[in-house]
Each structure stands twice: as structure tokens, then as C-alpha cells.
Design a protein around this motif. Sequence first.
Motif, PDB file in Angstrom:
ATOM      1  N   VAL A  38     -87.926 -29.702  38.679  1.00  0.00           N
ATOM      2  CA  VAL A  38     -89.164 -29.136  38.143  1.00  0.00           C
ATOM      3  C   VAL A  38     -89.159 -27.626  38.376  1.00  0.00           C
ATOM      4  O   VAL A  38     -88.793 -27.162  39.459  1.00  0.00           O
ATOM      5  CB  VAL A  38     -90.408 -29.765  38.815  1.00  0.00           C
ATOM      6  CG1 VAL A  38     -91.685 -29.104  38.304  1.00  0.00           C
ATOM      7  CG2 VAL A  38     -90.455 -31.263  38.559  1.00  0.00           C
ATOM      8  N   VAL A  39     -89.552 -26.878  37.346  1.00  0.00           N
ATOM      9  CA  VAL A  39     -89.682 -25.426  37.454  1.00  0.00           C
ATOM     10  C   VAL A  39     -91.059 -25.028  36.955  1.00  0.00           C
ATOM     11  O   VAL A  39     -91.476 -25.460  35.870  1.00  0.00           O
ATOM     12  CB  VAL A  39     -88.595 -24.693  36.651  1.00  0.00           C
ATOM     13  CG1 VAL A  39     -88.870 -23.198  36.603  1.00  0.00           C
ATOM     14  CG2 VAL A  39     -87.217 -24.946  37.247  1.00  0.00           C
ATOM     15  N   CYS A  40     -91.765 -24.204  37.722  1.00  0.00           N
ATOM     16  CA  CYS A  40     -93.094 -23.727  37.356  1.00  0.00           C
ATOM     17  C   CYS A  40     -93.009 -22.241  37.023  1.00  0.00           C
ATOM     18  O   CYS A  40     -92.607 -21.431  37.869  1.00  0.00           O
ATOM     19  CB  CYS A  40     -94.063 -23.970  38.516  1.00  0.00           C
ATOM     20  SG  CYS A  40     -95.746 -23.373  38.237  1.00  0.00           S
ATOM     21  N   LEU A  41     -93.377 -21.861  35.800  1.00  0.00           N
ATOM     22  CA  LEU A  41     -93.300 -20.476  35.326  1.00  0.00           C
ATOM     23  C   LEU A  41     -94.698 -20.022  34.917  1.00  0.00           C
ATOM     24  O   LEU A  41     -95.319 -20.636  34.053  1.00  0.00           O
ATOM     25  CB  LEU A  41     -92.350 -20.380  34.138  1.00  0.00           C
ATOM     26  CG  LEU A  41     -90.926 -20.910  34.365  1.00  0.00           C
ATOM     27  CD1 LEU A  41     -90.132 -20.843  33.064  1.00  0.00           C
ATOM     28  CD2 LEU A  41     -90.231 -20.111  35.459  1.00  0.00           C
ATOM     29  N   MET A  42     -95.160 -18.891  35.497  1.00  0.00           N
ATOM     30  CA  MET A  42     -96.574 -18.537  35.333  1.00  0.00           C
ATOM     31  C   MET A  42     -96.831 -17.250  34.565  1.00  0.00           C
ATOM     32  O   MET A  42     -97.737 -17.191  33.738  1.00  0.00           O
ATOM     33  CB  MET A  42     -97.230 -18.455  36.702  1.00  0.00           C
ATOM     34  CG  MET A  42     -97.178 -19.774  37.468  1.00  0.00           C
ATOM     35  SD  MET A  42     -98.024 -19.655  39.041  1.00  0.00           S
ATOM     36  CE  MET A  42     -97.053 -18.411  39.873  1.00  0.00           C
ATOM     37  N   ASN A  43     -96.108 -16.167  34.852  1.00  0.00           N
ATOM     38  CA  ASN A  43     -96.378 -14.891  34.186  1.00  0.00           C
ATOM     39  C   ASN A  43     -95.196 -13.955  34.372  1.00  0.00           C
ATOM     40  O   ASN A  43     -94.399 -14.116  35.297  1.00  0.00           O
ATOM     41  CB  ASN A  43     -97.663 -14.242  34.732  1.00  0.00           C
ATOM     42  CG  ASN A  43     -97.646 -14.089  36.243  1.00  0.00           C
ATOM     43  OD1 ASN A  43     -96.937 -13.240  36.790  1.00  0.00           O
ATOM     44  ND2 ASN A  43     -98.417 -14.915  36.936  1.00  0.00           N
ATOM     45  N   LEU A  44     -95.092 -12.975  33.486  1.00  0.00           N
ATOM     46  CA  LEU A  44     -94.101 -11.907  33.594  1.00  0.00           C
ATOM     47  C   LEU A  44     -94.763 -10.593  33.226  1.00  0.00           C
ATOM     48  O   LEU A  44     -95.358 -10.471  32.154  1.00  0.00           O
ATOM     49  CB  LEU A  44     -92.907 -12.158  32.661  1.00  0.00           C
ATOM     50  CG  LEU A  44     -91.800 -13.086  33.154  1.00  0.00           C
ATOM     51  CD1 LEU A  44     -90.780 -13.322  32.048  1.00  0.00           C
ATOM     52  CD2 LEU A  44     -91.111 -12.526  34.395  1.00  0.00           C
ATOM     53  N   VAL A  50     -90.176 -28.313  32.871  1.00  0.00           N
ATOM     54  CA  VAL A  50     -90.791 -27.012  33.091  1.00  0.00           C
ATOM     55  C   VAL A  50     -92.302 -27.119  32.912  1.00  0.00           C
ATOM     56  O   VAL A  50     -92.785 -27.698  31.942  1.00  0.00           O
ATOM     57  CB  VAL A  50     -90.216 -25.958  32.125  1.00  0.00           C
ATOM     58  CG1 VAL A  50     -90.950 -24.634  32.279  1.00  0.00           C
ATOM     59  CG2 VAL A  50     -88.727 -25.767  32.382  1.00  0.00           C
ATOM     60  N   ILE A  51     -93.029 -26.551  33.868  1.00  0.00           N
ATOM     61  CA  ILE A  51     -94.478 -26.379  33.753  1.00  0.00           C
ATOM     62  C   ILE A  51     -94.690 -24.897  33.467  1.00  0.00           C
ATOM     63  O   ILE A  51     -94.354 -24.047  34.294  1.00  0.00           O
ATOM     64  CB  ILE A  51     -95.207 -26.765  35.059  1.00  0.00           C
ATOM     65  CG1 ILE A  51     -94.695 -28.110  35.611  1.00  0.00           C
ATOM     66  CG2 ILE A  51     -96.708 -26.760  34.857  1.00  0.00           C
ATOM     67  CD1 ILE A  51     -94.959 -29.284  34.727  1.00  0.00           C
ATOM     68  N   ALA A  52     -95.232 -24.538  32.308  1.00  0.00           N
ATOM     69  CA  ALA A  52     -95.255 -23.132  31.899  1.00  0.00           C
ATOM     70  C   ALA A  52     -96.614 -22.721  31.357  1.00  0.00           C
ATOM     71  O   ALA A  52     -97.295 -23.503  30.682  1.00  0.00           O
ATOM     72  CB  ALA A  52     -94.180 -22.872  30.842  1.00  0.00           C
ATOM     73  N   TRP A 108     -97.141 -27.605  28.829  1.00  0.00           N
ATOM     74  CA  TRP A 108     -97.787 -26.313  28.625  1.00  0.00           C
ATOM     75  C   TRP A 108     -99.155 -26.287  29.276  1.00  0.00           C
ATOM     76  O   TRP A 108     -99.948 -27.222  29.126  1.00  0.00           O
ATOM     77  CB  TRP A 108     -97.924 -26.013  27.131  1.00  0.00           C
ATOM     78  CG  TRP A 108     -96.619 -25.918  26.406  1.00  0.00           C
ATOM     79  CD1 TRP A 108     -96.118 -26.795  25.489  1.00  0.00           C
ATOM     80  CD2 TRP A 108     -95.649 -24.860  26.531  1.00  0.00           C
ATOM     81  NE1 TRP A 108     -94.892 -26.366  25.028  1.00  0.00           N
ATOM     82  CE2 TRP A 108     -94.572 -25.183  25.656  1.00  0.00           C
ATOM     83  CE3 TRP A 108     -95.567 -23.703  27.291  1.00  0.00           C
ATOM     84  CZ2 TRP A 108     -93.452 -24.375  25.519  1.00  0.00           C
ATOM     85  CZ3 TRP A 108     -94.450 -22.890  27.169  1.00  0.00           C
ATOM     86  CH2 TRP A 108     -93.409 -23.223  26.290  1.00  0.00           C
ATOM     87  N   VAL A 109     -99.418 -25.216  29.997  1.00  0.00           N
ATOM     88  CA  VAL A 109    -100.695 -25.027  30.691  1.00  0.00           C
ATOM     89  C   VAL A 109    -101.338 -23.745  30.170  1.00  0.00           C
ATOM     90  O   VAL A 109    -100.699 -22.695  30.121  1.00  0.00           O
ATOM     91  CB  VAL A 109    -100.488 -24.912  32.216  1.00  0.00           C
ATOM     92  CG1 VAL A 109    -101.828 -24.720  32.926  1.00  0.00           C
ATOM     93  CG2 VAL A 109     -99.764 -26.143  32.761  1.00  0.00           C
ATOM     94  N   SER A 110    -102.604 -23.835  29.795  1.00  0.00           N
ATOM     95  CA  SER A 110    -103.349 -22.635  29.421  1.00  0.00           C
ATOM     96  C   SER A 110    -103.929 -22.041  30.703  1.00  0.00           C
ATOM     97  O   SER A 110    -105.044 -22.349  31.110  1.00  0.00           O
ATOM     98  CB  SER A 110    -104.469 -22.975  28.429  1.00  0.00           C
ATOM     99  OG  SER A 110    -105.219 -21.825  28.124  1.00  0.00           O
TER     100      SER A 110
END
Length: 409
Positions: free
Chosen positions: A127-133, A162-164, A183-185
Motif C-alpha cells: 500500500v502506498v499513500c500519496l497526498m500532495n506535491l 495506491v491511496i491518492a 481516490w480520495v478527495s
Amino acid sequence: MTQLPLRAQLASALGRSAATLSKMTGRGDGSVIGGRVGLLLEPDLLRKLARDRKLALVSATNGKTTTTRLITSALLELGDVATNALGANMPAGHVSALSQNKSAPYGVLEVDEKYLPEVLDTTGAGVVCLMNLSRDQMDRAAEIWLLAQKWRRALSGKPTHVIANCDDPLVTWGASTAAKVTWVSGGQRWKEDSWCCPECGGPLDRKDADWACKECTFHRPEPQWAIDDEVAVDPRGQRWQLDIQLPGLANRSNAVMALAVAEAFGVPVERALPRLRQVTSVAGRYTTVERDGRHARLLLAKNPAGWLEAFDVADPQLPIILSVNANGPDGRDTSWLWDVDYRILRGRPVFVTGERRLDLALRLEVADVPFMLCGSFTEALAMQPPGRVDVIANYTAFQQIRTEFGRAV
């Protein structure tokens, strides 16, 4: 878990000893030196320590440490969790974290954006969590489009879930090659680094949270999870009052990301959310420290996006102390100060300190924000009347303040 080979066992043990010695002698918390010693003796130690564990990697420009802490709290429902709680987010820190809790079946690792491809390849995390860049440490960090491109390549062809955050176009582009994406808002208040399409370079049409390229088909995916002010909305449309103790919209967004990751591990919201509510401070962030009747709340802000979120949390009725350094971990280029809109501070007492206080003072002068220049944080705090005060500091300035108060966590 499978027993480590003898060489890896020895490397892990010596690394733990080095970490303990570092803490005992006051040289540091041991979260980096232990991993360096272990990797020196066994270069493939991270791969061996990660084997047979269920791992989540958490990466972003802002919010990595907090979200890692929230996910870890949720996964404790399942058993022991190894984690780099103090934010040592490069391979040495990961080795140290996994060595310190070598029997834990689960792991949650904060990962520096640049190192994510390497760490994913080495650990095989599920699992990979990606939030902002966004722009950060501009004197030495890669262009964020290049980072997103590296994420795309690293995720392509892997079975990683991926949780993004689909509200960030760069994160969406970076995550879109993954085999499975939730996908997460999660929101994106700082938009100054994502007005152009990462797919074709055309302009993005941005309306509230929604966005789409005007020149190609790249657009915001439909989210399965969302945040609606104080409420998390899950993929089934059920609404959950967050009621977390960490302040601000950014932390509510972090909490929704954590709930999505927890569900990917099989922990339902009704079991994960109570654990998230128990988290009150993360590596000193949001801690209130006291000296001579003055209660100072510590807020960390490392870049323009982070300052925007810190202003959201700061109480406009209180005086505020700002502290800025420009050491290696901060980035030595302070030009990013000119991207922060400090006009929000008008009308409240502002005190400026830190090694680069003159850089910040000039920026405030141009923004027409009155301030008092102070030689040290101790001096700035002593100038406050008894009561509450907010403190915003960048990375090494923040750590120096924590050290003054015994590394409060």
C-alpha cells in the motif's frame, strides 16, 4: 515472520546498539545512525527487514509525519506496527524503524518524495499513500513534475494499492499508472504549483475541487472517499463525524487519507476512527509548552503550502512568534518566503526570530505587517504577557525550540 539471515541479524543488532548509544549520549534520537550502521554492514538490510511484513508507505510534501502517525494508530487494531514516528524518512530511517520492532507484522513508513521509487522497489510495500506535491527546499529538491514522473514509473507494473489525493493534479498524474487506486478527495488549498496539466502542459480549468485540462483528456477522477468539512464520506456514502483532536482542515484531510489506508488493510472506519481521535500531537507538532505562565503552541511550516495551513490553525486573537532558519534540512534558499501571503498577520502582535530572521523581517516589511525583531526564541517568548501564544517555525527552528523544552512530543 521468516528469521533473518545471520549477517542481517548482526547488522540489525549493531544498528540498534548504535541508536541506543546515540540517545544515551544526547547525540540524537538514534533514528538515523542506527540505520546507517546496519546498512553499512548489510547493504540489503532494508529488503530483508521488510520481507513478510504488510507495509504502507506514506509520501507527500506536507503532512507525511502526521498521516503516518494516524495510519499507525489505526493499524494497531491489527497488531504491532513498526514505524518511523520521528520522521526519519530515508532508507537509514526505515531500517532503524523496522529493526527497532523486528517482530511487528505491520509497518507504516514515512518516505521522502524523492526516495519513494527506491523504497517501494526495495520493500515491495503493498500500500502506498500519496497526498500532495508542492515546491519545497528549492535549492536542492527536484522539480516536482519530475518527482511525479518518477512516481509514475515506480508504480507502473507493480501490484501496489495506491491511496491518492485526486484533488492534486500532480499526485493524480503520479498515481495513475498504479494497478489499483483508491481516490480520495482530500482537498488542495495551495494551488500555485498545479495550474498546468502534467500530461500535456496545457492549462488546467479549476473550479472548486474539480479540475480538468483544457487541451487533453486528463481530468480529476471520481473520488471514492471525500472530506466534507468535519465529516468523512466513505465509498458507501456513509458519513462519519471525525472529531479528531489535531487542529485544522489539513489534519482532517490527513485523517480521511488514514481511514482509506486503514480500510485497505481491512480495518473498518468504526474501529479505526476512535484510534485517530486519540492522537493529540505528532513529533511536537501542535504541542503546547509552558514557561513562566506563557503557553506556546508549536506549529511547523516548511514551505509556502505549509505556511498556508499553519495560518489556518493559528488563532488570530493571539500574538504570534515566527522563526525561520535556512540549514540543510530546511533548504538554504529562503526565496520561498516571497510566495507566502503574510498579510493575514496584520492586526496581531508579530515577533520574528531565527537564524534568517532578517530575511523574514524584510518580507514582512514589504507586506506592511508590523513586527518586533528578536535575537532568540527565548527573548521572543519572554516578551509575551502571561497567557497563550502561537509559534510557527520551519524545520530546524522548530527542532531547536523542541529541544529547549525537552523534545516535547
